[in-house]
Write an enzyme that holds these catalytic residues in place. Structure first.
Site: not given
Length: 230
Positions: A102-103
């Site tokens: 994820d980011f």
């Protein structure tokens, strides 16, 4: 591609000639004599007939990256920096990611140009354990480990997660091992207890751990023995 098909696709050989080449043991793949028509030829393979090189094979490349926060697990993104922006290698466009993060999740990422190798890492049937260090907003109770081991139902996908192992390290810290990689899976698992994940860091994939010598945003080539772990 099978070696008999690889050779038959060349204008110089017909199928009968290919069979003879293999029977006479005149074909080598990566320096090894082959006679089995099912022997595999990859884009990285060096293929020779007698002393003539028919395919030199491009080098297979494998990298370990310490993914920092605020970086997209993609090859291109119009708004944010990507993990491939951190890689400074020739022919970078040939590379792809083996297992996304994820980011704002940090930690171990693997990047390669070998599609067969990355598929072995990411296909569901491999059940490759991935270990994460987790920090949460609220305390982690003993019921978490029990529920994670049982599996948590995700209504959106209409499925129950595979058994996961949770080691509680402190009141709000833990180490979690999962064998899947579903959308925001770790955050959703803790979300089952209405407990927000504040920090998520991938420490390892299978037997390969993130090199402690790497700093966020740094990478290095994998060693031969590391490549062969998968």
């Amino acid at each position: 591609m099978r070696v008999d098909r690889f050779l038959s696709n060349l204008p110089r050989y017909n199928r009968k000639q290919v069979r003879l080449l293999l029977v006479e043991k005149r074909v080598r793949i990566d320096g090894r004599v082959v006679s089995d028509p099912h022997s595999e030829v990859l884009e990285f393979s060096r293929v020779e007939v007698d002393d003539e090189v028919l395919q030199s094979g491009k080098p297979a490349r494998y990298f370990m990256l310490y993914k920092p926060q605020g970086c997209v697990s993609a090859t291109r993104d119009p708004e944010h920096p990507t993990v491939l922006d951190l890689i400074h290698e020739s022919d970078k466009d040939d590379l792809h990611i083996a297992g996304r993060l994820d980011f704002n999740t940090t930690g171990l990422m693997l990047i390669t140009n070998d599609g067969s190798w990355s598929r072995r890492l990411t296909q569901p049937q491999t059940k490759l354990p991935k270990v994460y260090y987790v920090e949460t907003e609220q305390e982690i109770g003993p019921e978490y480990a029990i529920k994670f081991a049982e599996g948590i139902y995700f209504a959106f996908e209409d499925l129950t997660t595979q058994p996961a192992q949770l080691e509680v390290l402190g009141p709000r810290t833990a180490r979690l091992s999962i064998v899947e990689g579903r959308y925001h899976q770790v955050k959703r698992m803790f979300g089952h207890f209405n407990n927000k994940v504040l920090r998520l860091h991938r420490e390892s994939m299978g037997s390969l751990a993130l090199d402690h010598a790497l700093k966020p945003g740094e990478y290095r080539a994998l060693r031969t023995e590391e490549i062969h772990l998968f």
